[in-house]
Design a protein around this motif. Structure first.
Motif, PDB file in Angstrom:
ATOM      1  N   VAL A 111       0.934  -1.143  -0.051  1.00  0.00           N
ATOM      2  CA  VAL A 111      -0.172   0.125   0.045  1.00  0.00           C
ATOM      3  C   VAL A 111       0.867   1.291   0.226  1.00  0.00           C
ATOM      4  O   VAL A 111       0.438   2.274  -0.775  1.00  0.00           O
ATOM      5  CB  VAL A 111      -0.820   0.127   1.263  1.00  0.00           C
ATOM      6  CG1 VAL A 111      -1.812   1.163   1.204  1.00  0.00           C
ATOM      7  CG2 VAL A 111      -1.853  -1.165   1.232  1.00  0.00           C
ATOM      8  N   GLU A 114       2.115   1.884  -3.204  1.00  0.00           N
ATOM      9  CA  GLU A 114       0.946   2.539  -4.324  1.00  0.00           C
ATOM     10  C   GLU A 114       0.765   3.918  -4.113  1.00  0.00           C
ATOM     11  O   GLU A 114       0.513   4.855  -4.871  1.00  0.00           O
ATOM     12  CB  GLU A 114      -0.132   1.593  -4.128  1.00  0.00           C
ATOM     13  CG  GLU A 114      -0.224   0.285  -4.809  1.00  0.00           C
ATOM     14  CD  GLU A 114      -1.375  -0.679  -4.530  1.00  0.00           C
ATOM     15  OE1 GLU A 114      -2.530  -0.137  -3.591  1.00  0.00           O
ATOM     16  OE2 GLU A 114      -1.318  -1.841  -4.816  1.00  0.00           O
ATOM     17  N   VAL A 115       0.744   4.383  -2.425  1.00  0.00           N
ATOM     18  CA  VAL A 115       0.649   5.674  -2.064  1.00  0.00           C
ATOM     19  C   VAL A 115       1.481   6.636  -2.597  1.00  0.00           C
ATOM     20  O   VAL A 115       1.500   7.428  -3.197  1.00  0.00           O
ATOM     21  CB  VAL A 115       0.157   5.693  -0.667  1.00  0.00           C
ATOM     22  CG1 VAL A 115       0.250   7.290  -0.189  1.00  0.00           C
ATOM     23  CG2 VAL A 115      -1.127   5.002  -0.322  1.00  0.00           C
ATOM     24  N   THR A 118       1.362   7.731  -5.967  1.00  0.00           N
ATOM     25  CA  THR A 118       0.610   8.818  -6.235  1.00  0.00           C
ATOM     26  C   THR A 118       0.881  10.183  -5.893  1.00  0.00           C
ATOM     27  O   THR A 118       0.193  11.110  -6.291  1.00  0.00           O
ATOM     28  CB  THR A 118      -0.847   8.382  -5.706  1.00  0.00           C
ATOM     29  OG1 THR A 118      -0.848   8.699  -4.103  1.00  0.00           O
ATOM     30  CG2 THR A 118      -1.430   6.913  -6.048  1.00  0.00           C
ATOM     31  N   GLN A 119       2.055  10.338  -5.290  1.00  0.00           N
ATOM     32  CA  GLN A 119       2.488  11.542  -4.956  1.00  0.00           C
ATOM     33  C   GLN A 119       3.136  12.205  -5.923  1.00  0.00           C
ATOM     34  O   GLN A 119       3.514  11.734  -6.794  1.00  0.00           O
ATOM     35  CB  GLN A 119       3.556  11.312  -3.676  1.00  0.00           C
ATOM     36  CG  GLN A 119       2.727  10.408  -2.333  1.00  0.00           C
ATOM     37  CD  GLN A 119       1.761  11.166  -2.017  1.00  0.00           C
ATOM     38  OE1 GLN A 119       1.682  12.400  -1.484  1.00  0.00           O
ATOM     39  NE2 GLN A 119       0.654  10.487  -1.751  1.00  0.00           N
ATOM     40  N   PHE A 162       1.298  11.906   1.843  1.00  0.00           N
ATOM     41  CA  PHE A 162       1.539  10.370   1.924  1.00  0.00           C
ATOM     42  C   PHE A 162       0.441   9.910   3.119  1.00  0.00           C
ATOM     43  O   PHE A 162      -0.073   8.969   2.880  1.00  0.00           O
ATOM     44  CB  PHE A 162       2.735   9.948   2.311  1.00  0.00           C
ATOM     45  CG  PHE A 162       3.074   8.541   2.289  1.00  0.00           C
ATOM     46  CD1 PHE A 162       3.209   7.850   1.365  1.00  0.00           C
ATOM     47  CD2 PHE A 162       3.139   7.883   3.629  1.00  0.00           C
ATOM     48  CE1 PHE A 162       3.616   6.536   1.267  1.00  0.00           C
ATOM     49  CE2 PHE A 162       3.135   6.488   3.792  1.00  0.00           C
ATOM     50  CZ  PHE A 162       3.602   5.673   2.640  1.00  0.00           C
ATOM     51  N   ARG A 164      -2.192  11.051   4.343  1.00  0.00           N
ATOM     52  CA  ARG A 164      -3.587  11.021   3.771  1.00  0.00           C
ATOM     53  C   ARG A 164      -3.998   9.994   2.923  1.00  0.00           C
ATOM     54  O   ARG A 164      -5.008   9.212   2.886  1.00  0.00           O
ATOM     55  CB  ARG A 164      -4.033  12.585   3.284  1.00  0.00           C
ATOM     56  CG  ARG A 164      -4.209  13.380   4.271  1.00  0.00           C
ATOM     57  CD  ARG A 164      -4.708  14.727   3.794  1.00  0.00           C
ATOM     58  NE  ARG A 164      -3.918  15.376   2.475  1.00  0.00           N
ATOM     59  CZ  ARG A 164      -2.909  16.079   2.708  1.00  0.00           C
ATOM     60  NH1 ARG A 164      -2.569  16.637   3.710  1.00  0.00           N
ATOM     61  NH2 ARG A 164      -2.290  16.380   1.649  1.00  0.00           N
ATOM     62  N   GLY A 165      -3.038   9.743   1.940  1.00  0.00           N
ATOM     63  CA  GLY A 165      -3.075   8.970   1.003  1.00  0.00           C
ATOM     64  C   GLY A 165      -3.193   7.395   1.221  1.00  0.00           C
ATOM     65  O   GLY A 165      -3.870   6.447   0.948  1.00  0.00           O
ATOM     66  N   TYR A 166      -2.115   7.158   2.299  1.00  0.00           N
ATOM     67  CA  TYR A 166      -2.059   5.748   2.972  1.00  0.00           C
ATOM     68  C   TYR A 166      -3.501   5.490   3.871  1.00  0.00           C
ATOM     69  O   TYR A 166      -4.051   4.544   3.693  1.00  0.00           O
ATOM     70  CB  TYR A 166      -0.909   5.804   3.986  1.00  0.00           C
ATOM     71  CG  TYR A 166      -0.780   4.505   4.583  1.00  0.00           C
ATOM     72  CD1 TYR A 166       0.065   3.359   3.715  1.00  0.00           C
ATOM     73  CD2 TYR A 166      -0.986   3.979   5.876  1.00  0.00           C
ATOM     74  CE1 TYR A 166       0.315   2.098   4.306  1.00  0.00           C
ATOM     75  CE2 TYR A 166      -1.076   2.800   6.159  1.00  0.00           C
ATOM     76  CZ  TYR A 166      -0.391   1.743   5.693  1.00  0.00           C
ATOM     77  OH  TYR A 166      -0.020   0.492   5.945  1.00  0.00           O
ATOM     78  N   ASP A 168      -6.484   6.717   3.325  1.00  0.00           N
ATOM     79  CA  ASP A 168      -7.369   6.373   2.325  1.00  0.00           C
ATOM     80  C   ASP A 168      -7.269   4.995   1.586  1.00  0.00           C
ATOM     81  O   ASP A 168      -8.414   4.343   1.497  1.00  0.00           O
ATOM     82  CB  ASP A 168      -7.486   7.566   1.368  1.00  0.00           C
ATOM     83  CG  ASP A 168      -7.674   8.767   1.756  1.00  0.00           C
ATOM     84  OD1 ASP A 168      -8.331   8.923   3.152  1.00  0.00           O
ATOM     85  OD2 ASP A 168      -7.532   9.837   1.227  1.00  0.00           O
ATOM     86  N   GLY A 169      -6.006   4.649   1.455  1.00  0.00           N
ATOM     87  CA  GLY A 169      -5.601   3.328   0.861  1.00  0.00           C
ATOM     88  C   GLY A 169      -5.978   2.104   1.539  1.00  0.00           C
ATOM     89  O   GLY A 169      -6.300   1.003   1.213  1.00  0.00           O
TER      90      GLY A 169
END
Length: 171
Positions: A111, A114-115, A118-119, A162, A164-166, A168-169
């Motif tokens: 994960v 993947e995150v 996206t950065q 990162f 926030r994205g993590y 959410d993921g």
């Protein structure tokens, strides 16, 4: 002919190093960028830069560490170029968030990769250099061509993005 004019060709030494160093340089790059095609391209650029550098007088001490250093610079150059492209397309500024809380959670590597992908390129570069390569903030700043204060701010924003994205993921 002067002794300076008769120098041994550095090519054979670099060629001998190539077989041993190729998997290490490629592995270093793949672990940091996560994309095979990009890692292959950057590996090729690394060895091309090594050939050019080996022709300097005096030639550098050619070893795997030297090649990894070149690879790191090629990766940073790639991220800088990508960031310039993304910045040209972005019309909205990023919101700056600053907070001090050590994130001590267990991070799932798949994960996280993947995150990280996206950065933005600049965030990826800063996070990779700081946390994967373990460079101090001052060296990250030098590698990215920024001041230490700007790099600290960048790392804070990148860490928040990162996180926030993590979060959410994982849900």
């Amino acid at each position: 002919m002067s002794p300076a004019a008769v120098r041994p060709e550095p090519g054979p030494a670099l060629l001998a190093l190539y077989d041993d160093a190729l998997p290490q340089v490629y592995g270093y790059l793949l672990a940091r960028c996560g994309r095979r095609a990009l890692a292959e391209d950057l590996t090729a650029e690394t060895f091309l830069a090594a050939v050019t550098a080996s022709r300097r007088h005096p030639p550098p001490a050619m070893n795997v560490g030297w090649l990894i250093g070149i690879a790191r610079h090629k990766l940073v150059d790639h991220w800088r170029a990508t960031e310039r492209e993304e910045r040209g397309l972005r019309a909205v500024e990023e919101i700056t968030e600053t907070f001090e809380d050590p994130w001590e959670e267990h991070v799932d590597a798949v994960v996280a990769r993947e995150v990280l992908d996206t950065q933005t390129a600049l965030h990826r570069a800063a996070l990779t250099l700081r946390y994967l390569d373990g460079l101090p903030v001052g060296e990250v700043a030098r590698a990215l061509g920024r001041t230490v204060h700007a790099t600290e701010s960048l790392l804070s924003r990148a860490h928040a993005a990162f996180r926030r994205g993590y979060s959410d993921g994982v849900r």
